[in-house]
Design a protein around this motif. Structure first.
Motif, mmCIF file in Angstrom:
data_model
loop_
_atom_site.group_PDB
_atom_site.id
_atom_site.type_symbol
_atom_site.label_atom_id
_atom_site.label_comp_id
_atom_site.label_asym_id
_atom_site.label_seq_id
_atom_site.Cartn_x
_atom_site.Cartn_y
_atom_site.Cartn_z
ATOM 1 N N ILE A 149 -8.735 -7.414 3.396
ATOM 2 C CA ILE A 149 -7.782 -6.305 3.353
ATOM 3 C C ILE A 149 -8.522 -4.990 3.157
ATOM 4 O O ILE A 149 -8.127 -3.950 3.719
ATOM 5 C CB ILE A 149 -6.731 -6.522 2.241
ATOM 6 N N GLY A 150 -9.587 -5.008 2.392
ATOM 7 C CA GLY A 150 -10.400 -3.801 2.228
ATOM 8 C C GLY A 150 -10.976 -3.340 3.554
ATOM 9 O O GLY A 150 -10.966 -2.136 3.867
ATOM 10 N N ARG A 151 -11.488 -4.267 4.353
ATOM 11 C CA ARG A 151 -12.029 -3.922 5.673
ATOM 12 C C ARG A 151 -10.935 -3.408 6.600
ATOM 13 O O ARG A 151 -11.149 -2.467 7.381
ATOM 14 C CB ARG A 151 -12.718 -5.140 6.279
ATOM 15 N N HIS A 204 0.847 -1.196 0.000
ATOM 16 C CA HIS A 204 0.000 0.000 0.000
ATOM 17 C C HIS A 204 0.881 1.244 0.000
ATOM 18 O O HIS A 204 1.861 1.331 0.741
ATOM 19 C CB HIS A 204 -0.907 -0.010 1.233
ATOM 20 N N ASP A 216 -7.572 4.341 1.882
ATOM 21 C CA ASP A 216 -8.350 3.729 0.806
ATOM 22 C C ASP A 216 -7.720 2.393 0.412
ATOM 23 O O ASP A 216 -6.494 2.266 0.347
ATOM 24 C CB ASP A 216 -8.401 4.649 -0.410
ATOM 25 N N TYR A 217 -8.559 1.427 0.163
ATOM 26 C CA TYR A 217 -8.062 0.138 -0.332
ATOM 27 C C TYR A 217 -7.519 0.311 -1.743
ATOM 28 O O TYR A 217 -8.154 0.918 -2.601
ATOM 29 C CB TYR A 217 -9.200 -0.891 -0.328
ATOM 30 N N GLU A 218 -6.334 -0.193 -1.987
ATOM 31 C CA GLU A 218 -5.727 -0.138 -3.308
ATOM 32 C C GLU A 218 -5.810 -1.528 -3.931
ATOM 33 O O GLU A 218 -5.138 -2.471 -3.461
ATOM 34 C CB GLU A 218 -4.264 0.332 -3.201
ATOM 35 N N CYS A 252 -8.211 -1.856 5.675
ATOM 36 C CA CYS A 252 -7.875 -0.509 5.226
ATOM 37 C C CYS A 252 -8.877 0.512 5.761
ATOM 38 O O CYS A 252 -8.496 1.630 6.141
ATOM 39 C CB CYS A 252 -7.827 -0.453 3.696
ATOM 40 N N ASP A 253 -10.142 0.148 5.784
ATOM 41 C CA ASP A 253 -11.156 1.041 6.355
ATOM 42 C C ASP A 253 -10.836 1.361 7.810
ATOM 43 O O ASP A 253 -10.947 2.511 8.250
ATOM 44 C CB ASP A 253 -12.542 0.400 6.257
ATOM 45 N N ALA A 256 -9.075 -9.997 -0.674
ATOM 46 C CA ALA A 256 -9.438 -8.646 -1.109
ATOM 47 C C ALA A 256 -10.466 -8.032 -0.166
ATOM 48 O O ALA A 256 -10.363 -6.854 0.211
ATOM 49 C CB ALA A 256 -9.970 -8.676 -2.541
ATOM 50 N N GLU A 292 -3.201 -7.409 -2.335
ATOM 51 C CA GLU A 292 -3.155 -8.727 -1.705
ATOM 52 C C GLU A 292 -2.418 -9.752 -2.579
ATOM 53 O O GLU A 292 -1.977 -10.801 -2.083
ATOM 54 C CB GLU A 292 -4.563 -9.220 -1.385
#
Length: 422
Positions: A199-201, A30, A209-211, A203-204, A196, A215
Motif C-alpha cells: 500500500i505504501g508503494r 486514506h 503520502d502513505y498513512e 500511495c507513491d 503495509a 491497511e
C-alpha cells in the motif's frame, strides 16, 4: 478535484473476483482518497446510443438521434462532462481530492476510458487466474447462484462470467502489456502478504503520502466511509469477515476446484497466460495436480466465441489486442498532457457550422436509407407472400370452373330426364 483530462482520477482495473473490494476497503481509509464500491456508470454512458427498450417507447427514435444526429466527439464530450460532475460531486464535503473508480467490467470499455480521461492513473490488480475461478465458484455457491465451471466454460451459449475469466483476462493482459507511467501493477498475493509495504508503494504511485495503518481496515469499521462502502452491498461478501488482509485464499483454489475444472480452465487460457502474469509456480502446481502438461497457447476458438458473443449481445466495439492509450501515445493526437495546464487539442481547428450540419444530415439520411432499405425488403417479402397466395388461388380457378361445368351438365341432364318423364 478531477480535471478534464482525468488528473486526480484513478481506475482500479481487474476482472471480477480479483480482490478489488479488499483494495478499495483499504484505500477508502486514506484521507485524500475517495474510494467506494463499484460504480459502473461509465458502462451506461458508453451504452447510451444502444438505447434499450423503454416502457415509454421511442427506442428507434432515440437510436437514430444518437447515431445520426449527435457526432461521436460531441457524445464523448458530454459523457466526460457528466462523469466529471459525478466524480467531483463525490468529493464535495470530504477532505479527499482523488477518486478511485473500481469497476471490474471496465475491460469492456477500455478504449472509451482512454479517450475520456487520458491523464487518469490506472491500477491493474493481478491475481492468480485459478484463484479467480475458485472465488467465482465459492461466492456463487454461497449465494445459491448457478456457476458450473465445466458445463458453462464449454457451453456454446453466452455467459458473462465465462467472458470475465477468459476474454476479460486477456483484454487486461494486452492493455497493460507495455509499461506506462500512468499504470501500476498491483499483485494480490504480494498485497495480502505484505500489506503495509504494498500500500505504501501504491500511495507513491498515486502521489499521496502513505498513512500508517490504513491497511488494517477493521480499525475503520465505524467510520462514515466504511458505512457507505458496506451499505452498497456490492463486491466481495467475505471482506467484512476479517479486519485485515490474510493469506487464506491464496492457495484455496487447490481444494475449491476439482481436477477436471483445473485442467479445463488451464487449457482454456493456456500456459503462457500464467507465465506472463507471473504465476509459473501455480501452473506447475496445476500440472502436478492434474498430471497434464498444458499447451502454451490458449483455446483460440473458445476465446473468439466468447468475444463475439459479448460484442453481438452488447453492440460494443473493440480493437484487437488493444494497449493502454495506444492511439494517444502512437500519434500524439487527442489530449496533450501538460503539467498544470488544461487539456488542449493538437488540432484546434473546428469544422464550421455548415459542415457540421451537413455531416449530421448525411448521417441521418444514411440511417433513413438503411431503414428504408429494410422497409423495402419487408414490403417485397410481403408482396411475394401475397403473390404466392394469389397464384395458389388462380391455380384453383380452372378446376373450380371445370367443376362448375360438370355440375351444370349434370344438372341439365337431370332436368331433361325429369322433363321426359313428365
Amino acid at each position: 478535484m478531477i480535471d478534464k483530462q482525468g488528473e486526480g482520477l484513478v481506475f482500479l482495473l481487474s476482472v471480477p473476483r480479483s480482490g478489488s473490494s479488499l483494495v478499495t476497503t483499504i484505500l477508502q481509509n486514506h484521507s485524500r482518497l475517495f474510494a467506494t464500491q463499484e460504480m459502473w456508470f461509465l458502462l451506461s454512458l458508453y451504452d447510451l446510443p444502444q438505447s434499450q427498450t423503454r416502457p415509454y417507447g421511442g427506442t428507434g427514435i432515440i437510436r437514430q438521434f444518437f447515431n445520426g444526429m449527435v457526432p461521436l466527439h460531441v457524445l464523448e464530450q458530454a459523457s466526460r462532462s457528466y462523469a466529471l460532475e459525478i466524480y467531483n460531486g463525490l468529493l464535495e464535503g470530504t477532505n479527499a481530492n482523488m477518486v478511485i473508480d473500481k469497476s471490474p467490467r471496465y475491460y469492456t470499455v477500455l478504449e472509451f476510458i482512454d479517450r475520456l480521461f487520458p491523464a487518469a492513473r490506472r491500477v491493474w490488480l493481478i491475481r492468480n487466474p485459478l484463484s479467480i475461478a475458485a472465488s467465482f465458484k465459492k461466492v456463487n455457491q454461497m449465494r445459491g447462484e448457478r456457476f458450473h465451471l465445466l458445463e458453462e466454460l464449454k457451453s456454446p451459449h453466452f455467459n458473462m462470467k465465462m467472458t470475465d475469466i477468459t476474454v476479460g483476462l486477456f483484454r487486461y493482459a494486452h492493455y497493460f502489456a507495455t509499461p506506462h507511467p500512468l499504470a501500476y501493477p498491483l499483485v494480490y498475493e504480494q498485497l495480502v502478504a505484505n500489506p503495509a509495504v504494498e500500500i505504501g508503494r501504491l500511495c507513491d504511485f498515486l502521489g499521496v503520502d502513505y498513512e500508517p495503518g490504513i491497511e488494517k481496515y477493521g480499525d475503520f469499521a465505524d467510520t462514515p466511509k466504511s458505512s457507505l462502502f458496506y451499505s452498497m452491498g456490492a463486491g466481495d461478501p467475505f471482506v467484512g469477515e476479517h479486519e485485515q488482509t490474510h493469506l487464506d485464499s491464496v492457495h484455496s483454489w487447490q481444494h475449491l476446484l476439482n481436477k477436471k475444472e483445473i485442467e479445463l480452465y488451464c487449457r482454456s487460457i493456456g500456459a503462457r497466460m500464467f507465465t506472463q502474469l507471473g504465476y509459473g509456480e501455480a501452473l506447475e502446481q496445476a500440472e502436478h495436480i492434474t498430471g497434464v502438461r498444458f499447451e502454451e497457447e490458449a483455446d483460440v476458438e473458445l476465446l473468439s466465441r466468447r468475444k463475439s458473443q459479448f460484442l453481438q449481445q452488447s453492440g460494443f466495439e473493440w480493437k484487437n489486442a488493444y494497449r493502454m492509450l495506444e492511439k494517444q501515445d502512437a500519434d500524439n493526437r487527442g489530449f496533450i498532457i501538460k503539467a498544470g495546464q488544461h487539456p488542449v487539442l493538437q488540432d484546434s481547428r473546428q469544422n464550421d457550422a455548415v459542415q457540421v450540419v451537413n455531416d449530421r444530415r448525411l448521417q441521418s439520411l444514411e440511417n433513413r436509407l438503411a431503414h428504408s432499405y429494410e422497409e423495402r425488403n419487408r414490403l417485397i417479402a410481403q408482396l411475394q407472400t401475397y403473390q404466392r397466395r394469389n397464384q395458389r388461388l388462380r391455380s384453383r380457378i380452372p378446376f373450380a370452373r371445370q367443376l362448375g361445368r360438370w355440375a351444370s351438365v349434370a344438372l341439365s341432364g337431370m332436368e331433361k330426364e325429369k322433363g321426359g318423364k313428365t
